[in-house]
Motif scaffolding. Structure first.
Motif, short mmCIF file in Angstrom:
data_model
loop_
_atom_site.label_atom_id
_atom_site.label_comp_id
_atom_site.label_asym_id
_atom_site.label_seq_id
_atom_site.Cartn_x
_atom_site.Cartn_y
_atom_site.Cartn_z
N ASP A 150 0.82 -1.22 0.00
CA ASP A 150 0.00 0.00 0.00
C ASP A 150 0.85 1.27 0.00
O ASP A 150 0.57 2.20 -0.75
CB ASP A 150 -0.93 0.02 1.23
N SER A 151 1.88 1.28 0.84
CA SER A 151 2.69 2.50 0.93
C SER A 151 3.46 2.72 -0.38
O SER A 151 3.64 3.85 -0.83
CB SER A 151 3.65 2.44 2.13
N LYS B 13 12.49 3.15 -10.85
CA LYS B 13 13.43 2.09 -10.49
C LYS B 13 12.93 1.44 -9.21
O LYS B 13 12.70 2.13 -8.21
CB LYS B 13 14.83 2.68 -10.28
N VAL B 14 12.77 0.11 -9.24
CA VAL B 14 12.25 -0.63 -8.10
C VAL B 14 13.40 -1.42 -7.46
O VAL B 14 14.11 -2.15 -8.16
CB VAL B 14 11.12 -1.59 -8.54
N LYS B 15 13.57 -1.26 -6.15
CA LYS B 15 14.61 -2.01 -5.42
C LYS B 15 14.12 -3.44 -5.20
O LYS B 15 13.06 -3.64 -4.62
CB LYS B 15 14.86 -1.37 -4.06
N ARG C 249 7.27 -11.23 -3.28
CA ARG C 249 6.67 -9.96 -2.87
C ARG C 249 6.99 -8.87 -3.89
O ARG C 249 6.13 -8.04 -4.23
CB ARG C 249 7.24 -9.57 -1.50
N GLU C 250 8.23 -8.89 -4.36
CA GLU C 250 8.65 -7.84 -5.30
C GLU C 250 7.95 -7.96 -6.64
O GLU C 250 7.56 -6.96 -7.25
CB GLU C 250 10.17 -7.89 -5.46
N THR C 251 7.78 -9.22 -7.12
CA THR C 251 7.10 -9.36 -8.42
C THR C 251 5.63 -9.00 -8.28
O THR C 251 5.04 -8.42 -9.19
CB THR C 251 7.24 -10.79 -8.98
N GLU C 252 5.05 -9.28 -7.11
CA GLU C 252 3.64 -8.90 -6.89
C GLU C 252 3.52 -7.37 -7.01
O GLU C 252 2.61 -6.86 -7.67
CB GLU C 252 3.16 -9.37 -5.52
N GLN C 253 4.46 -6.67 -6.37
CA GLN C 253 4.47 -5.21 -6.40
C GLN C 253 4.56 -4.70 -7.85
O GLN C 253 3.81 -3.81 -8.25
CB GLN C 253 5.71 -4.77 -5.61
N ILE C 254 5.50 -5.31 -8.59
CA ILE C 254 5.69 -4.87 -9.97
C ILE C 254 4.44 -5.15 -10.81
O ILE C 254 4.00 -4.31 -11.60
CB ILE C 254 6.95 -5.55 -10.57
#
Lengths: 362, 362
Positions: free
Chosen positions: B147-148, B165-167, B174-179
């Motif tokens: 959310d944040s 740019k995504v860290k 979790r990161e692929t879900e975010q992307i």
């Protein structure tokens, strides 16, 4: 009650040199403007070590050492448990979040070892695994005119030095003349090796190393620029003379790269830049790779030289230790350590360390 | 009369962030505790630039910047002629005797360029070869809950950002879900690339990069640990996705090694750590090697972002510029620069630089 780190602090520590030291292009040192780093544990035990800021090597200044220890390092370490060497390794692992600042972090690590030794009533040498009865030492020769260099060789020989490191890489003819003269005068009673400070090229190195071998030079430190990794691997593979890694292996990650590329024969571990924790890991990695190890001191005063010698007296360190810079320093404590025909006696080192620590710790 | 460097000085420069920034293992930033670096020439011309001390990246602190500029750098530079960019390069060459201290030396270099521009009555952009009319920018997304993160994407998108740019490198799922979520919401109106901060292994990287490509991610910065040089060359050779060099090429010597081993496709040049002189040499070397170039800012405030943008608007910089950190900073000047559908207009940048310099220079 768990013993934890209560306080870290620093104190400037300035000592005049007996003569100025210059090397490379424009590096010059008249006095040691070092920093004593102290750690106090929650049981009152205090350790001390010397940080040797070198703007031209590691980018540190006395001010940067004071700032990073009192702020960033303290923030990460105060309250951490220190009851074993393993706890110090954990503290150092936290400090990997601080980049560079090699001598500040190295001193902090040795300080914590000293505090732990006092806290547990163990002598520091026993805590870190010092076992040898004596250690062979070497001396890094200053540069200058042939006369001034021969004068320095004379007095360090008289002081008991039997291995010399000669800085080369600027004027091959002049440097070989210097080496020839030293060999003429001292013959086999002095061993010589050179530090080329990354000044050769792969093209030059073949001829230069051949000639140095003919002059009886034993090893060569960093012949090529460190970024020329492939070239360094090629040179090492030619097997002209054992090569010493120093600038190419400041840290354990650097060392892993150097081992992977097989660029060296002997690692120069400097406790002043690695502390005992990283130095131990580097010693282990180097031995596992079947390479030799020597220990250097970063132009340290007596306390730094003693810390280096305690580490050098471990199993697996098989080359001379450059822990003789104290000979060049005006300080009140230098009578605590003497050389005997190229060696230092570790009983004397243990006693000197104990005495000096008691003098320096408030 | 020859124009020379008369005085160097620094001033702490503290700005609150709109929200805290955290990355990697335990890095956190609440406020920018930066240092303004000033240079005055003998004709009274003054330049200013921002040094961004990063203990966890370059080992610098505000105190170390202040000390190295006022002492070691001043000692080498005061009295040196500064009448052309070539003179600044010569000054920088003298400063190669100071190791590390990247952002201090980088700021000093940009400060001298600014002072020279004023001294010669040239606009700084013209002095350094700024030619583009507009520059495409990117934004480095903070980490946190989904959310944040989406909230941050929303407001930077509203502010005109079109490249993110995504860290990544901590929790792939979790990161692929975010992307995926970002792509679902913004579709092709946002370009994405990732920074793996050396967190993958060669084994993981194949699968991870394949999946990231499938998600439409364009480039990946530093997938593998920098000391794994051979592995990085292998991965680059597999050609899964263009790889960005950052941590592996802090300096020109690092870059020479990376080019020799062919480890990357795009270089991220950060003016904050290289100044204009080394950045120009790195740009040239990278172009000669047939690689791409992007320009980053080291979480700089507006002055640092403007310095980066002036450099990024040169011929040969063909990827987006990470000069948008000023969006996250509470400062009085941020109204000087706005984004328009992913681009900044260089006329606005020139004007903003002129205004801000006049405000900061005493």
């Amino acid at each position: 009650m768990t013993v934890t780190i209560r306080r870290l602090w620093t104190q400037p520590y300035n000592l005049q040199l007996k003569s100025a030291l210059s090397w490379g292009q424009g590096h010059r040192l008249d006095a040691l403007n070092h920093v004593l780093v102290f750690a106090e544990l929650s049981d009152g035990a205090v350790g001390v070590a010397e940080a040797t800021p070198r703007p031209s090597i590691y980018g540190e200044t006395p001010e940067s050492v004071a700032a990073i220890v009192a702020q960033d390092c303290a923030e990460m370490l105060i309250g951490q448990r220190i009851e074993s060497v393993r706890d110090i390794h954990a503290a150092q692992h936290r400090l990997t979040l601080v980049k560079n600042n090699n001598t500040a972090r190295g001193a902090l690590d040795m300080t914590l070892h000293g505090a732990l030794a006092r806290s547990t009533g163990t002598a520091l040498p026993d805590l870190i695994g010092t076992t040898a009865e004596r250690v062979r030492v070497s001396f890094i020769l200053g540069t200058g005119t042939l006369d001034s260099v021969l004068e320095e060789v004379r007095w360090v020989y008289d002081a008991g030095v039997r291995v010399l490191k000669v800085k080369v890489g600027k004027d091959f003819a002049r440097e070989t003349e210097q080496i020839q003269r030293i060999r003429q005068i001292y013959g086999p009673s002095l061993d010589l090796y050179v530090d080329a400070n990354q000044c050769y090229s792969l093209e030059d190195a073949d001829e230069y190393l051949h000639q140095l071998v003919d002059l009886g030079v034993l090893w060569c430190e960093e012949p090529l620029p460190v970024q020329q990794l492939r070239e360094r691997a090629v040179l090492r593979d030619r097997d002209l003379m054992p090569l010493i890694a120093d600038d190419s292996a400041f840290t354990l990650p650097d060392l892993e790269r150097e081992i992977a590329f097989d660029t060296f024969d002997i690692l120069n571990i400097k406790t002043a830049r690695n502390g005992y924790s990283e130095a131990a890991a580097m010693l282990h990695a180097t031995q596992s790779a079947g390479k030799g190890v020597m220990v250097g001191s970063q132009a340290g005063s007596l306390i730094g030289c003693l810390h280096a010698l305690l580490f050098a007296a471990q199993a697996g360190v098989d080359y001379p230790t450059e822990a003789t810079f104290f000979l060049k320093v005006h300080e009140d404590h230098s009578d605590l350590l003497t050389l005997d025909d190229g060696w230092v006696d570790m009983t004397q080192v243990r006693h000197a360390f104990q005495t000096l620590e008691a003098r320096l710790v408030p």
